[in-house]
Design a protein around this motif. Structure first.
Motif, mmCIF file in Angstrom:
data_model
loop_
_atom_site.group_PDB
_atom_site.id
_atom_site.type_symbol
_atom_site.label_atom_id
_atom_site.label_comp_id
_atom_site.label_asym_id
_atom_site.label_seq_id
_atom_site.Cartn_x
_atom_site.Cartn_y
_atom_site.Cartn_z
ATOM 1 N N ALA A 1 0.731 -0.995 -0.009
ATOM 2 C CA ALA A 1 0.452 0.144 0.328
ATOM 3 C C ALA A 1 1.080 0.762 -0.444
ATOM 4 O O ALA A 1 0.578 2.078 -0.719
ATOM 5 C CB ALA A 1 -0.782 0.181 1.382
ATOM 6 N N THR A 2 2.282 1.027 0.527
ATOM 7 C CA THR A 2 3.042 2.378 1.163
ATOM 8 C C THR A 2 3.340 2.852 -0.703
ATOM 9 O O THR A 2 3.824 3.467 -1.356
ATOM 10 C CB THR A 2 4.262 2.071 2.128
ATOM 11 O OG1 THR A 2 3.467 1.894 3.035
ATOM 12 C CG2 THR A 2 4.474 3.652 1.820
ATOM 13 N N ALA A 3 4.171 1.675 -1.532
ATOM 14 C CA ALA A 3 4.711 1.580 -2.429
ATOM 15 C C ALA A 3 3.185 2.612 -3.696
ATOM 16 O O ALA A 3 4.087 3.540 -4.357
ATOM 17 C CB ALA A 3 5.452 0.529 -2.442
ATOM 18 N N LEU A 4 2.397 1.601 -3.363
ATOM 19 C CA LEU A 4 0.965 2.364 -4.208
ATOM 20 C C LEU A 4 1.210 3.415 -4.296
ATOM 21 O O LEU A 4 0.536 4.157 -5.099
ATOM 22 C CB LEU A 4 0.040 1.244 -4.231
ATOM 23 C CG LEU A 4 0.128 -0.229 -4.754
ATOM 24 C CD1 LEU A 4 -1.292 -0.876 -4.137
ATOM 25 C CD2 LEU A 4 -0.196 -0.110 -5.641
ATOM 26 N N GLU A 5 0.579 4.416 -2.360
ATOM 27 C CA GLU A 5 0.227 5.100 -2.917
ATOM 28 C C GLU A 5 1.852 6.466 -3.011
ATOM 29 O O GLU A 5 1.227 7.669 -3.536
ATOM 30 C CB GLU A 5 0.103 5.376 -0.899
ATOM 31 C CG GLU A 5 -0.918 5.144 -0.867
ATOM 32 C CD GLU A 5 -1.923 5.312 0.532
ATOM 33 O OE1 GLU A 5 -0.890 6.212 1.025
ATOM 34 O OE2 GLU A 5 -2.552 5.156 0.862
ATOM 35 N N SER A 6 3.068 6.139 -3.212
ATOM 36 C CA SER A 6 3.726 7.136 -3.388
ATOM 37 C C SER A 6 3.682 6.894 -4.356
ATOM 38 O O SER A 6 4.216 7.970 -5.597
ATOM 39 C CB SER A 6 5.251 6.333 -2.859
ATOM 40 O OG SER A 6 5.665 5.943 -2.170
ATOM 41 N N GLY B 1 -8.543 6.652 -16.743
ATOM 42 C CA GLY B 1 -7.371 6.831 -16.598
ATOM 43 C C GLY B 1 -7.337 6.896 -14.562
ATOM 44 O O GLY B 1 -5.782 6.546 -14.845
ATOM 45 N N GLY B 2 -7.864 6.516 -13.862
ATOM 46 C CA GLY B 2 -7.780 6.470 -12.382
ATOM 47 C C GLY B 2 -7.504 5.378 -11.526
ATOM 48 O O GLY B 2 -6.471 4.141 -12.264
ATOM 49 N N ARG B 3 -6.329 5.586 -10.447
ATOM 50 C CA ARG B 3 -4.929 4.398 -10.074
ATOM 51 C C ARG B 3 -5.465 4.292 -8.291
ATOM 52 O O ARG B 3 -5.946 5.088 -7.838
ATOM 53 C CB ARG B 3 -3.622 5.003 -9.742
ATOM 54 C CG ARG B 3 -3.209 5.248 -11.326
ATOM 55 C CD ARG B 3 -1.664 5.589 -11.461
ATOM 56 N NE ARG B 3 -1.939 5.983 -12.656
ATOM 57 C CZ ARG B 3 -0.409 5.407 -13.196
ATOM 58 N NH1 ARG B 3 0.593 5.167 -12.343
ATOM 59 N NH2 ARG B 3 0.207 5.278 -14.278
ATOM 60 N N TYR B 4 -5.983 2.651 -8.336
ATOM 61 C CA TYR B 4 -6.584 2.788 -6.987
ATOM 62 C C TYR B 4 -6.152 1.622 -5.927
ATOM 63 O O TYR B 4 -5.697 0.203 -7.040
ATOM 64 C CB TYR B 4 -8.595 2.656 -7.232
ATOM 65 C CG TYR B 4 -9.195 4.181 -7.616
ATOM 66 C CD1 TYR B 4 -9.031 5.225 -7.157
ATOM 67 C CD2 TYR B 4 -8.844 3.948 -9.340
ATOM 68 C CE1 TYR B 4 -9.474 5.703 -7.909
ATOM 69 C CE2 TYR B 4 -9.091 5.074 -9.316
ATOM 70 C CZ TYR B 4 -10.001 6.044 -8.866
ATOM 71 O OH TYR B 4 -10.498 7.698 -9.945
ATOM 72 N N TYR B 5 -6.221 1.290 -4.674
ATOM 73 C CA TYR B 5 -6.272 0.193 -4.405
ATOM 74 C C TYR B 5 -7.274 0.333 -3.412
ATOM 75 O O TYR B 5 -7.971 0.774 -2.704
ATOM 76 C CB TYR B 5 -4.986 -0.665 -3.818
ATOM 77 C CG TYR B 5 -3.965 0.684 -2.762
ATOM 78 C CD1 TYR B 5 -4.637 0.007 -1.448
ATOM 79 C CD2 TYR B 5 -4.221 1.625 -2.812
ATOM 80 C CE1 TYR B 5 -4.278 0.702 -0.371
ATOM 81 C CE2 TYR B 5 -3.884 2.509 -1.691
ATOM 82 C CZ TYR B 5 -3.953 2.033 -0.260
ATOM 83 O OH TYR B 5 -3.378 2.917 1.089
ATOM 84 N N LEU C 1 4.352 -1.992 -10.978
ATOM 85 C CA LEU C 1 4.383 0.332 -10.773
ATOM 86 C C LEU C 1 5.392 0.360 -12.328
ATOM 87 O O LEU C 1 5.430 1.301 -13.183
ATOM 88 C CB LEU C 1 5.533 0.135 -9.679
ATOM 89 C CG LEU C 1 4.041 -0.428 -8.216
ATOM 90 C CD1 LEU C 1 5.112 -0.046 -7.229
ATOM 91 C CD2 LEU C 1 3.395 1.162 -8.263
ATOM 92 N N GLN C 2 5.847 -0.747 -12.873
ATOM 93 C CA GLN C 2 6.684 -0.138 -14.433
ATOM 94 C C GLN C 2 5.612 -0.056 -15.069
ATOM 95 O O GLN C 2 6.507 0.670 -16.260
ATOM 96 C CB GLN C 2 7.623 -1.415 -14.126
ATOM 97 C CG GLN C 2 9.329 -1.482 -13.800
ATOM 98 C CD GLN C 2 10.019 -1.910 -13.767
ATOM 99 O OE1 GLN C 2 9.853 -3.196 -14.507
ATOM 100 N NE2 GLN C 2 11.077 -2.245 -12.699
ATOM 101 N N ALA C 3 4.983 -0.830 -15.643
ATOM 102 C CA ALA C 3 3.975 -1.129 -17.069
ATOM 103 C C ALA C 3 3.274 -0.051 -17.497
ATOM 104 O O ALA C 3 2.587 0.734 -16.834
ATOM 105 C CB ALA C 3 2.576 -2.093 -16.316
ATOM 106 N N GLU C 4 3.596 0.600 -18.425
ATOM 107 C CA GLU C 4 2.973 1.400 -19.082
ATOM 108 C C GLU C 4 1.740 0.852 -19.496
ATOM 109 O O GLU C 4 1.309 -0.231 -19.646
ATOM 110 C CB GLU C 4 3.528 1.219 -20.345
ATOM 111 C CG GLU C 4 4.524 2.154 -20.782
ATOM 112 C CD GLU C 4 4.999 3.693 -19.889
ATOM 113 O OE1 GLU C 4 4.412 4.560 -20.099
ATOM 114 O OE2 GLU C 4 6.184 4.335 -19.904
ATOM 115 N N PRO C 5 0.661 1.413 -19.363
ATOM 116 C CA PRO C 5 -0.973 1.666 -19.370
ATOM 117 C C PRO C 5 -1.008 1.297 -20.536
ATOM 118 O O PRO C 5 -0.940 1.671 -21.558
ATOM 119 C CB PRO C 5 -1.716 3.226 -18.730
ATOM 120 C CG PRO C 5 -0.384 3.738 -17.986
ATOM 121 C CD PRO C 5 0.634 3.374 -18.424
#
Ligand code: CO
Length: 430
Positions: A25-30, A47-51, A237-241
């Motif tokens: 969660a910390t990595a996703l938030e950053s 285009g939103g990013r969520y968890y 996290l690295q992948a292009e959407p």
């Protein structure tokens, strides 16, 4: 080397599934991911990013494309590992020593937990003025050890020892009177009297490290399945959407069969994906058609052929450490893989320049199971079971290949970046 260092630090910081979810969660938030709460209304934008998390021990992250949902490309792993859980009343004493009453969590090689420094981590429930709160705790010091019986009292010890979890596996935590609960409370910054409940586990204090004259291997606790949890997070996290929705799942309770409120057998994934489709597409038929066009990669480590026990492995379907990503198959469908999903994922790896190995158990050995096949019984999408080859699965210290860590990140990144098109009886990669 950057990936392997990242993995080792992740393992050192993650003693339990609660800590896995916190780290992820910390990595996703950053990276700009917004936290959703299951108990609130979701407003999602394109285009939103969520968890979202459940029980603080399972997590699902997703990234929407610029229009609609497209379909889902999911990677799922697990954040829990075999361990010993402290019973609700755990303080005991014998022969002047303070002991802790524990029970097994999952199916570990019990002997590997003996004679090594252990610590305690998990979740503490604290009663405050406004009700009950939870705090993640990690004593992060050597506080416990489960001592062996000397060879002199068990001359046949080297022919195999039957260990009884109720008798043989209680750790010593100090001299009689040593108060483990007080130490845990202090680490959480609360008085012992404020502790109203707990989910506490023992963990191996050994730090992750690389070994071999050629530095080919990594030895660490919890490689199953933190290796896949970490590499899938990194790839996500690295992948292009693209024009589909990427999904990352790390589930709790795989080691006890996944049948819990937050495990892979629960409705957590289905409810999350359904909510995403309903909110974004607003069409009552959309969910089924989106799921039918979606694809899941279940990532959980595989058994590398043991160099001292080659006879335990199938002649033609055995795998090696540092040999690349493993695709696992089983006729009884303990693995979700079929001919089409295996071929599709092999093509993803091939295009990413990642070697692929095929694993199947000997026909006279049952082998293990994992979460892929359990998850797709309720979230019905085509799936493949993969993993990285490792030795000594469910030992307190497991061994895997250093080169494989980068292979997995590359393969899963390529999977997220590919546009997979699934139809009944066919699949395409663009
Ligand atoms: Co596993």
């Amino acid at each position: 080397m950057d990936t392997i260092r990242g993995l080792m630090e992740f393992i050192d910081r993650v003693p339990t599934a609660f800590h896995a979810v916190k780290e992820i969660a910390t990595a996703l938030e950053s990276a700009g991911y917004a936290r959703l709460s299951e108990g609130e209304r979701w407003a999602l934008r394109s285009g939103g990013r969520y968890y979202v998390t459940r029980n603080q021990s399972s997590i699902i992250a997703f990234r929407l494309p610029e229009t609609g949902v497209g379909h889902f490309q999911v990677v799922a792993s697990h954040g829990d590992s075999p361990s010993f859980k402290l019973k609700p009343a755990f303080s005991e004493s014998a022969e002047g020593c303070a002991l802790v009453n524990v029970e097994k969590y999952g199916g570990m090689l019990m002997s590997t937990w003996l004679d090594r420094p252990l610590s305690v981590a998990g979740r503490l429930v604290v009663s405050g003025a406004d009700g009950l709160e939870t705090r993640l705790v990690n004593l992060d010091s050597d506080v416990a050890l489960i001592p062996n019986l000397p060879i002199h009292f068990n001359r046949n010890a080297n022919d195999g020892v039957a260990l009884n979890a109720q008798v043989d596996m209680l750790p010593i935590v100090g001299m009689e009177g040593a108060d483990l609960l007080a130490a845990v409370a202090e680490s959480a910054g609360v008085e012992k009297d404020a502790v109203a409940g707990a989910d506490l586990f023992l963990y191996n204090r050994q730090r992750a490290g690389v070994f071999g004259v050629d530095s080919a291997f990594i030895a660490a606790p919890r490689l199953d399945d933190l290796e896949c949890a970490y590499t899938s997070l990194r790839a996500f996290l690295q992948a292009e959407p693209g024009s589909h929705t990427d999904v990352l799942c790390v589930f709790d309770n795989e080691e006890v069969g996944s049948g819990t409120r937050q495990g892979a057998e629960s409705a957590f994934l289905l409810e999350t994906l359904r909510r995403v489709v309903r909110t974004v597409e607003g069409d009552p038929q959309a969910l089924e058609s989106v799921l039918a066009r979606s694809f899941m990669v279940s990532a959980d480590n595989a058994h590398a052929a043991h160099p001292n026990h080659a006879e335990k492995y199938d002649k033609d379907n055995r795998v090696r450490m540092n040999g690349g990503v493993v695709i696992k198959s089983n006729a009884s469908q303990k693995y979700a893989t079929d001919g089409l999903s295996a071929a599709l994922f092999a093509r993803v790896c091939e295009e990413a320049g990642v070697p692929v190995q095929r694993f199947s158990n000997r026909s006279d050995i049952a082998g293990g199971s994992t979460l892929g096949n359990i998850a797709v019984t309720s979230v019905s999408m085509p799936a493949v079971d993969i993993g990285l080859a490792q030795l000594a699965m469910h030992s307190a210290c497991e061994t895997a290949g250093v080169r494989d860590v980068d292979y997995m990140v590359k393969a899963l990144r390529a999977f997220y970046e590919a546009e997979i098109s699934i139809k009944e009886g066919s699949a395409e990669l663009t």
